[in-house]
Design an enzyme around this catalytic site. Structure first.
Site, PDB file in Angstrom:
ATOM      1  CG  ASN A 192      -8.225   6.438  -5.167  1.00  0.00           C
ATOM      2  OD1 ASN A 192      -9.081   5.608  -4.924  1.00  0.00           O
ATOM      3  ND2 ASN A 192      -8.332   7.678  -4.763  1.00  0.00           N
ATOM      4  NE  ARG A 227      -4.096   1.873   0.807  1.00  0.00           N
ATOM      5  CZ  ARG A 227      -5.076   2.203  -0.038  1.00  0.00           C
ATOM      6  NH1 ARG A 227      -5.083   1.758  -1.286  1.00  0.00           N
ATOM      7  NH2 ARG A 227      -6.081   2.955   0.358  1.00  0.00           N
ATOM      8  CB  SER A 273      -7.283  -0.070   1.243  1.00  0.00           C
ATOM      9  OG  SER A 273      -7.700  -0.679   0.048  1.00  0.00           O
ATOM     10  CB  SER A 274     -12.678  -0.564   0.215  1.00  0.00           C
ATOM     11  OG  SER A 274     -13.049   0.597   0.900  1.00  0.00           O
ATOM     12  N   GLY A 307     -13.732  -1.315  -7.222  1.00  0.00           N
ATOM     13  CA  GLY A 307     -15.037  -0.692  -7.033  1.00  0.00           C
ATOM     14  C   GLY A 307     -15.103   0.225  -5.835  1.00  0.00           C
ATOM     15  N   GLY A 308     -13.950   0.744  -5.395  1.00  0.00           N
ATOM     16  CA  GLY A 308     -13.943   1.725  -4.314  1.00  0.00           C
ATOM     17  C   GLY A 308     -14.653   1.196  -3.092  1.00  0.00           C
ATOM     18  CB  THR A 314      -5.973   0.661  -6.513  1.00  0.00           C
ATOM     19  OG1 THR A 314      -6.813   1.717  -6.974  1.00  0.00           O
ATOM     20  CG2 THR A 314      -5.320   1.062  -5.195  1.00  0.00           C
ATOM     21  CB  THR A 329      -9.196  -0.510  -8.405  1.00  0.00           C
ATOM     22  OG1 THR A 329      -9.016   0.779  -7.845  1.00  0.00           O
ATOM     23  CG2 THR A 329      -8.621  -1.545  -7.448  1.00  0.00           C
ATOM     24  CD  GLU A 385      -4.609   4.237  -3.684  1.00  0.00           C
ATOM     25  OE1 GLU A 385      -5.809   3.944  -3.676  1.00  0.00           O
ATOM     26  OE2 GLU A 385      -3.875   4.027  -4.672  1.00  0.00           O
TER      27      GLU A 385
HETATM   28  O1  DON Z   1      -7.968   1.315  -1.759  1.00  0.00           O
HETATM   29  C1  DON Z   1      -9.136   1.601  -1.997  1.00  0.00           C
HETATM   30  O2  DON Z   1     -10.067   1.229  -1.324  1.00  0.00           O
HETATM   31  C2  DON Z   1      -9.448   2.464  -3.217  1.00  0.00           C
HETATM   32  N1  DON Z   1      -8.329   3.284  -3.547  1.00  0.00           N
HETATM   33  C3  DON Z   1      -9.845   1.573  -4.338  1.00  0.00           C
HETATM   34  C4  DON Z   1     -10.308   2.368  -5.515  1.00  0.00           C
HETATM   35  C5  DON Z   1     -11.129   1.607  -6.447  1.00  0.00           C
HETATM   36  O3  DON Z   1     -11.462   0.471  -6.259  1.00  0.00           O
HETATM   37  C6  DON Z   1     -11.547   2.350  -7.648  1.00  0.00           C
HETATM   38  N2  DON Z   1     -12.429   1.568  -8.422  1.00  0.00           N
HETATM   39  N3  DON Z   1     -13.461   1.839  -8.682  1.00  0.00           N
END
Ligand code: DON
Length: 556
Positions: free
Chosen positions: A381, A87, A432-433, A452-453, A379, A361, A400
């Site tokens: 981000n 990360r 992070s997710s 997917g954030g 990712t 991502t 990020e």
């Molecule tokens: O680490 C995370 O949770 C986010 N930066 C992930 C971003 C992401 O999945 C973007 N996609 N839609």
């Protein structure tokens, strides 16, 4: 891999051998790269490095050498798992209020565009670490396919074009960056060739010198100069001191399956375990679709509330991990979960907001012929990260830093709120997710994950519930998605995914249902059915660019 190694999680299972290997990733060229490494005798960890590097070239919107990620490794021989945490970290000059303007409001532009939005990348150090410690082939061999793709070019696909159109305006602020990704001066057409000679040079420096080729010397100097020229605060020392961490995965048990998943600084594993702990008291398959979506959404709401309040980088803050993972705590959360009524998030706390759909991502899943597995989510981000590549490096920077909570209670790009546990501090990892996951029993194993954030965790939940219902990867990656993240207080659904009667039923329970105008996620899964000794791989049908393939190593 030594079983005595502290960080690894030991699990006892019988050890049948697969007679196949499989890779599923977001790009057919990256999948081919992984398969070719496995075909030449590389192990799953070698393939993971090669796939990550190939994705960095052919899917720049989603991940890359300027970003970070989590690689969940599972060794079949010793039944051990570890999460390699690559990360990003905040630069040394970062501070809690760095994105606030004079009035105390978050400057969203600074938080997501250009040099100040970028954390110190972790991906190149993680590739080097995985190759040195777990791989069997030299890093230079693993990076070679990516170098060829960067030098010779690859054809832009639908995803490249669609996501670039979202970032075109910002990228045009930096003509040298725009010239790489829009060589004709505008967003390319599907099929146009994208050649990245500077990225090839940077990859070569990494191949020749290991992590020092990126974090020290010529590349590092260009990265620091370029980042500072675009408003950033990176220093050479920030790069030189970047460290990969090995973390013990979160493990939990659900209805006879063992789950191995991402620990902090991802919120994914804890939230997933919490949701499953809440849900295990219900007979989900015996419920109507309204009841099932209601109960699952209520579990989501509660886990995301705890995410906002408690989760952050455990190297910096105390996170009550054991409490959050305990079955007793989940039982407590169930006491206010009513089967006949939605629980307003406001009765748990705070303000609604918006968040964009996410499918940048990237995630890949793979299993080698020895049964070793890698589940990795990577990712930069937002699409194309900070939309800026320091001149001469070809390294598209991540943004990020927006995964930190720039201001207590203030939503980030995904509408996620956070408080002091996820406040910015020098060298801290942003929450992070990302939820690379392995789910297993003696009979079946699933390797899965998705971008997917904020919605990553709920997609993985729905995917693994579908696996536990007995289905294969094509089904998990295809299941219609719904999502609740505590704030905003609504269930978000994919277009046409629920019948009007189901929506009415949920609304009658007090839920707000928001049908989005597009789908989300890009899930990649591989399954090994141990009982029949067969493998299956699938990529998300929502995007055409994915590649999923099984190669048999013996004739059946
Ligand atoms: O680490 C995370 O949770 C986010 N930066 C992930 C971003 C992401 O999945 C973007 N996609 N839609």
């Amino acid at each position: 891999m030594a079983c005595g190694f502290l960080i690894w999680t030991c699990v006892a299972f019988a050890k049948p051998q697969p007679q196949a290997y499989a890779v599923s990733s977001a790009h057919a060229l990256a999948t081919e790269t992984g398969l070719s490494i496995l075909a030449q005798g590389g192990n799953a960890y070698d393939a993971a490095v090669a796939v990550s590097a190939a994705l960095a070239v052919v899917e720049p919107a989603s991940s890359g050498i300027g970003g970070g990620g989590f690689w969940l490794l599972h060794s079949h021989d010793d039944q051990l798992s570890v999460m390699v945490d690559g990360r990003e970290v905040a630069p040394g000059k970062a501070h809690r209020d760095m994105y606030l303007d004079e009035s105390g409001a978050v400057d969203r532009d600074l938080a997501v565009n250009g040099g100040l939005a970028a954390g110190i990348p972790g991906a190149p150090a993680a590739w080097d670490h995985i190759a040195q410690k777990y791989g069997s082939l030299p890093l230079a061999v693993l990076l070679d396919p990516a170098i060829q793709l960067a030098e010779q070019g690859f054809p832009a696909d639908e995803k490249y074009v669609t996501l670039l159109a979202m970032r075109e305006g910002v990228m045009n602020r930096w003509p040298e960056t725009a010239a790489i990704f829009m060589p004709s001066g505008e967003v390319p057409q599907v099929g146009d060739l994208i050649v990245q000679p500077d990225l090839a040079k940077t990859l070569r420096a990494l191949a020749d010198h290991g992590r020092d080729g990126f974090y020290k010397g010529d590349v590092a100097e260009k990265l620091v100069a370029g980042t500072q020229a675009a408003g950033g605060i990176w220093t050479l020392d920030d790069l030189a001191r970047y460290e990969v961490k090995e973390r013990q995965p979160i493990t939990t048990e659900y209805k006879g399956y063992e789950l191995i998943t991402a620990p902090p600084p991802s919120s994914g594993g804890i939230a997933l375990a919490q949701m499953l702990n809440i849900l295990e008291a219900y007979d989900l398959s015996g419920m109507s679709s309204v009841e099932r979506i209601h109960v699952i959404s209520e579990a989501m709401r509660r886990a995301y509330r705890d995410r906002a309040l408690y989760l952050g980088d455990t190297d910096f803050v105390d996170v009550p991990v054991d409490l959050l993972l305990s079955k007793d705590y989940a039982a407590g959360l169930r006491t206010h979960l009513r089967i006949d009524r939605a629980t307003p998030s406001a009765s748990l706390a705070n303000d609604p907001t918006v968040w964009p759909e996410g499918d940048n991502t990237t995630h890949f899943s793979l299993i080698d012929a020895e049964g070793n597995m890698v589940s990795a989510t990577l990712t930069v981000n937002l699409p194309y990260g900070a939309a800026y590549a320091p001149p001469g490096t070809g390294v598209l920077l991540n943004n990020e830093m927006d995964d930190f909570s720039a201001k207590a209670g203030e939503p980030n790009a995904y509408g996620l709120v956070g408080f002091s546990a996820n406040a910015i501090e020098p060298y801290k990892r942003m929450l992070s997710s990302m939820t690379p996951t392995i789910v297993r029993s003696d009979e079946r194993v699933a390797v899965l994950g998705t971008p997917g954030g904020s919605r990553i965790i709920t997609m993985v939940l729905l995917g693994l519930l579908d696996f536990i219902d007995g289905n294969g990867p094509m089904s998990w990656v295809s299941v219609p998605r719904f999502h609740h993240q505590y704030l905003p207080d609504s269930i978000s659904i994919e277009p046409d995914s629920l019948s009007p009667e189901t929506i009415d039923g949920l609304e009658a329970l007090g839920h707000q249902v928001q049908e989005r105008n597009r789908t989300w996620g890009n899930m990649h899964g591989v399954m090994w059915d141990i009982s029949t000794n067969t493998m299956q791989a699938a990529h998300d049908p929502r995007w055409s660019s994915g590649g999923a393939e099984v190669v048999e190593t013996v004739e059946r």
